[in-house]
Design a protein around this motif. Structure first.
Motif, PDB file in Angstrom:
ATOM      1  N   UNK A 194      -9.283  -8.737  -6.076  1.00 11.09           N
ATOM      2  CA  UNK A 194      -8.178  -7.780  -5.996  1.00 11.09           C
ATOM      3  C   UNK A 194      -8.022  -7.301  -4.559  1.00 11.09           C
ATOM      4  N   UNK A 195      -6.829  -6.836  -4.247  1.00 14.04           N
ATOM      5  CA  UNK A 195      -6.582  -6.277  -2.931  1.00 14.04           C
ATOM      6  C   UNK A 195      -7.214  -4.905  -2.803  1.00 14.04           C
ATOM      7  N   UNK A 196      -7.554  -4.534  -1.573  1.00 15.85           N
ATOM      8  CA  UNK A 196      -8.141  -3.233  -1.309  1.00 15.85           C
ATOM      9  C   UNK A 196      -7.530  -2.661  -0.030  1.00 15.85           C
ATOM     10  N   UNK A 197      -7.273  -1.350  -0.031  1.00 11.29           N
ATOM     11  CA  UNK A 197      -6.801  -0.650   1.158  1.00 11.29           C
ATOM     12  C   UNK A 197      -7.719   0.540   1.386  1.00 11.29           C
ATOM     13  N   UNK A 198      -8.318   0.610   2.549  1.00 11.06           N
ATOM     14  CA  UNK A 198      -9.228   1.693   2.900  1.00 11.06           C
ATOM     15  C   UNK A 198      -8.614   2.502   4.034  1.00 11.06           C
ATOM     16  N   UNK A 199      -8.490   3.819   3.830  1.00  9.21           N
ATOM     17  CA  UNK A 199      -7.977   4.664   4.898  1.00  9.21           C
ATOM     18  C   UNK A 199      -6.639   5.308   4.606  1.00  9.21           C
ATOM     19  N   UNK A 200      -6.240   5.406   3.338  1.00  7.92           N
ATOM     20  CA  UNK A 200      -4.950   6.000   2.976  1.00  7.92           C
ATOM     21  C   UNK A 200      -5.006   7.527   3.111  1.00  7.92           C
ATOM     22  N   UNK A 201      -3.878   8.109   3.457  1.00  2.70           N
ATOM     23  CA  UNK A 201      -3.727   9.562   3.525  1.00  2.70           C
ATOM     24  C   UNK A 201      -2.458   9.946   2.774  1.00  2.70           C
ATOM     25  N   UNK A 202      -2.096  11.219   2.826  1.00  4.16           N
ATOM     26  CA  UNK A 202      -0.869  11.694   2.188  1.00  4.16           C
ATOM     27  C   UNK A 202       0.352  11.470   3.064  1.00  4.16           C
ATOM     28  N   UNK A 203       0.154  10.913   4.225  1.00  2.34           N
ATOM     29  CA  UNK A 203       1.250  10.672   5.173  1.00  2.34           C
ATOM     30  C   UNK A 203       2.201   9.607   4.609  1.00  2.34           C
ATOM     31  N   UNK A 204       3.496   9.906   4.582  1.00  2.00           N
ATOM     32  CA  UNK A 204       4.509   8.949   4.086  1.00  2.00           C
ATOM     33  C   UNK A 204       5.508   8.587   5.178  1.00  2.00           C
ATOM     34  N   UNK A 205       5.146   8.805   6.427  1.00  2.00           N
ATOM     35  CA  UNK A 205       6.067   8.575   7.533  1.00  2.00           C
ATOM     36  C   UNK A 205       6.220   7.096   7.850  1.00  2.00           C
ATOM     37  N   UNK A 206       7.216   6.793   8.679  1.00  4.11           N
ATOM     38  CA  UNK A 206       7.420   5.410   9.108  1.00  4.11           C
ATOM     39  C   UNK A 206       6.264   4.942   9.996  1.00  4.11           C
ATOM     40  N   UNK A 207       5.623   5.869  10.698  1.00  2.49           N
ATOM     41  CA  UNK A 207       4.457   5.496  11.505  1.00  2.49           C
ATOM     42  C   UNK A 207       3.297   5.057  10.616  1.00  2.49           C
ATOM     43  N   UNK A 208       3.124   5.770   9.491  1.00  7.94           N
ATOM     44  CA  UNK A 208       2.051   5.386   8.577  1.00  7.94           C
ATOM     45  C   UNK A 208       2.325   4.019   7.954  1.00  7.94           C
ATOM     46  N   UNK A 209       3.592   3.744   7.611  1.00 11.07           N
ATOM     47  CA  UNK A 209       3.950   2.423   7.097  1.00 11.07           C
ATOM     48  C   UNK A 209       3.680   1.361   8.158  1.00 11.07           C
ATOM     49  N   UNK A 210       3.983   1.660   9.407  1.00 10.32           N
ATOM     50  CA  UNK A 210       3.747   0.704  10.492  1.00 10.32           C
ATOM     51  C   UNK A 210       2.263   0.370  10.603  1.00 10.32           C
TER      52      UNK A 210
END
Length: 639
Positions: free
Chosen positions: A453-469
């Protein structure tokens, strides 16, 4: 395909088509000599059918695409052969119109397609492979994962044929899918007269000749191509008796009825890629395609393998002259065919067995060479998923549209700005706290774990375009770490890969290519002709038409590469320019990568970049180990 899916596919094609406007305009009005040799290549991908016309130098004269329908219901992914053929006909006619070429000028045709499974009856009509019973849905798409249990049972057989596909069959190969149909759709199983790989079905639909390709049968059906080692010198051989099937294997897994009639349902005869089929285009096919009856058609290839044929000889002229007679030189290269998924193609003169990596497959791509095939099941599809499911995606999509650029280009620009504004030492360092394991659709190689399965480590509550980048960059890096894992695994088992060649839509993304070069540590060659899969398909027809004496000769003549070497860097790398050798030059952030296709992208020479990527690569490897530990804990808890 739904209207929204079709729209996304059109947007992806626009996003990856970074050809300068002037070049595209010039392409639409070429001056074609009446005596010019024109090769047609046809490629059916996951979401569209494409056609490309090439001259005898390998130059693309015109290309067009047409969307194809797809049904997705969880692990069940299906298509229609009828719909695909109609899309091909539309694409061919459009390409001829764009290139100002009359169909009568086309001298040969070659097909490439995804390794999807097609079912037809004795009349060639579609037979459903769907729970819906819809007869149109007669194709199980390559990425369909319905046959997981069947794959597990087949792999428990320990058949000798399994050693030629990394030790275990993938559920994306054909035997598990065939077994699923037999066990779940008995009526369809009884009705089906031919089971075919999609590219074989296309050449059959065009010529009426049911000869299968060594590429498809060896790579996806467990056919043992090396049974034909003695026939490689038979230049006039067109149809070869299928002597590479292991009947005991089919009997053991419960599909012994496919052995009946000299394997008539799965292939009584096979041929090397590029061998002429039948008498060329039939009257009906020629009329539908707008071409001439009898136009030579070559035995087909899987799309990724066509990409290998279209790019593997695209080395700079200085290198090719020095290595012209060196049969080993081609064995130092690996081709990355980067699209919805990524395939990693390398060849060797002797067979190399690598656990978790498909192959060795004899003559499945380049005649007389053993093919090793690694892969990542979701790369372009994963990036689309990551971007489109983020809260900032709609706003960014509008911004990209207003600027007339792709979403990838906009994200790359944002990352460049962040590198400057945050004063980080280099662009890659932006993801210091974000790590991605890209196995969202399982791991094809080198772990060969469809349950990954895929995994993402380091997520926050930030929903900005910078966070998507940042998430986009971390995903690109995760994909590149996966490729590094495959390259290192292959080299540790006998390969000597030191150069990569990249083609496909993602290879037009400058950030994607540079991250791969930096992370893997090898130069990446970008062919001057970016449509390498179409070119590979066209080469098959050129060989069938006897324009070239062999597939390898056609590859050397039609593959194209530039002579200059460059280093592609962004704003974050400017401070290290003094460390580059003088033969390298930097590319500004807004430079169009397609303008310099045919060049060589060198990895960064900054030791800090290497140290950073080595650390992230260690984390990448640990993420899967952690997943296995978690899986074990939960299995114990559920026992």
């Amino acid at each position: 395909m739904s209207s929204s899916s079709a729209k996304k596919e059109r947007e992806r094609e626009r996003s990856t088509d970074s050809t300068p406007l002037l070049s595209r305009l010039e392409m639409t009005t070429p001056t074609i000599s009446p005596n010019r040799t024109i090769f047609l290549g046809i490629d059916v991908g996951t979401a569209s059918a494409r056609a490309g016309l090439f001259d005898e130098t390998g130059k693309l004269l015109g290309t067009a695409s047409s969307p194809i329908q797809i049904w997705k219901e969880g692990d069940y992914i299906e298509q229609s052969s009828t719909d695909i053929w109609h899309a091909i006909c539309a694409a061919v006619k459009s390409a001829c119109s764009i290139a100002n070429i009359d169909g009568a000028q086309v001298s040969s045709v070659g097909f490439a397609a995804t390794c999807s499974l097609v079912a037809v009856d004795a009349d060639g009509s579609p037979v459903t492979v769907s729970w819906s019973g819809d007869a149109r849905r007669n194709i199980i798409v390559w990425m369909d994962h319905r046959a997981a249990k069947q794959a597990e049972r087949i792999n428990s057989s320990n058949s000798p044929v399994l050693q030629y596909c990394g030790g275990a069959l993938s559920l994306e190969m054909q035997p598990p899918k065939l077994l699923w149909v037999k066990e779940n759709l008995q009526e369809s199983w009884s009705m089906t007269f031919r089971w075919m790989d999609l590219s074989d079905w296309l050449s059959y639909r065009a010529t009426g000749d049911d000869t299968r390709s060594l590429c498809t049968t060896v790579c996806k059906w467990t056919y043992l191509g090396h049974a034909h080692m003695q026939q490689i010198s038979e230049k006039d051989s067109r149809d070869m008796e299928a002597c590479g099937w292991d009947d005991d294997f089919w009997e053991e897994i419960g599909l012994g009825d496919l052995v009946d009639g000299h394997h008539s349902k799965i292939g009584r005869s096979v041929a090397f890629p590029g061998h002429p089929l039948g008498s060329g285009l039939t009257t009906a096919a020629a009329k539908e395609l707008g071409l001439t009856v009898g136009t030579p058609v070559g035995t087909s290839l899987i799309d990724a393998h066509a990409g290998g044929v279209g790019v593997m000889e695209s080395v700079p002229v200085t290198d090719s002259r020095a290595e012209e007679d060196d049969k080993e030189a081609i064995c130092n290269r690996m081709v990355l065919v980067c699209g919805t998924s990524t395939c990693h193609m390398a060849v060797s003169q002797s067979k190399v067995f690598i656990p978790g990596v498909w192959g060795p497959f004899w003559s499945a791509m380049v005649p007389e060479y053993w093919l090793t095939e690694g892969g990542q099941s979701a790369t372009g599809a994963l990036l689309d998923y990551i971007i489109n499911n983020h809260a900032a995606a709609p706003h960014l999509a509008n911004r990209a549209a207003s600027k007339g650029i792709s979403m990838f280009e906009l994200l790359n620009n944002i990352l460049e700005s962040m590198t400057r504004d945050l004063n980080v030492p280099f662009l890659s360092a932006l993801t210091e706290d974000v790590h991605v394991l890209p196995d969202f659709h399982g791991n094809r190689s080198p772990i060969a774990d469809p349950k990954a399965k895929g995994m993402v480590c380091g997520l926050t509550l930030d929903t900005s375009e910078q966070q998507l980048s940042l998430l986009y960059l971390a995903t690109v890096q995760g994909i590149a770490y996966g490729t590094r894992h495959i390259v290192e695994h292959c080299n540790s088992h006998g390969h000597k890969i030191n150069t990569l060649l990249a083609c496909g839509g993602l290879a037009k993304n400058s950030l994607y290519v540079q991250q791969h070069a930096d992370i893997i540590g090898y130069p990446i060659i970008l062919p001057k002709e970016s449509e390498s899969v179409l070119l590979g398909a066209a080469i098959l027809g050129a060989v069938a038409a006897k324009n070239y004496s062999s597939l390898r000769d056609a590859m050397k003549a039609l593959n194209a590469a530039g002579q200059e070497t460059i280093c592609v860097v962004g704003i974050g790398f400017k401070q290290e320019r003094k460390s580059f050798d003088l033969q390298f030059w930097t590319m500004s952030a807004d430079y169009n990568l397609c303008d310099i296709l045919g060049q060589v992208v060198q990895p960064s020479t900054d030791p800090k970049v290497k140290k950073y990527n080595d650390a992230k690569y260690q984390i990448f490897r640990e993420l899967y180990d952690q997943q296995l530990s978690h899986r074990s804990l939960m299995r114990q808890a559920m026992a």
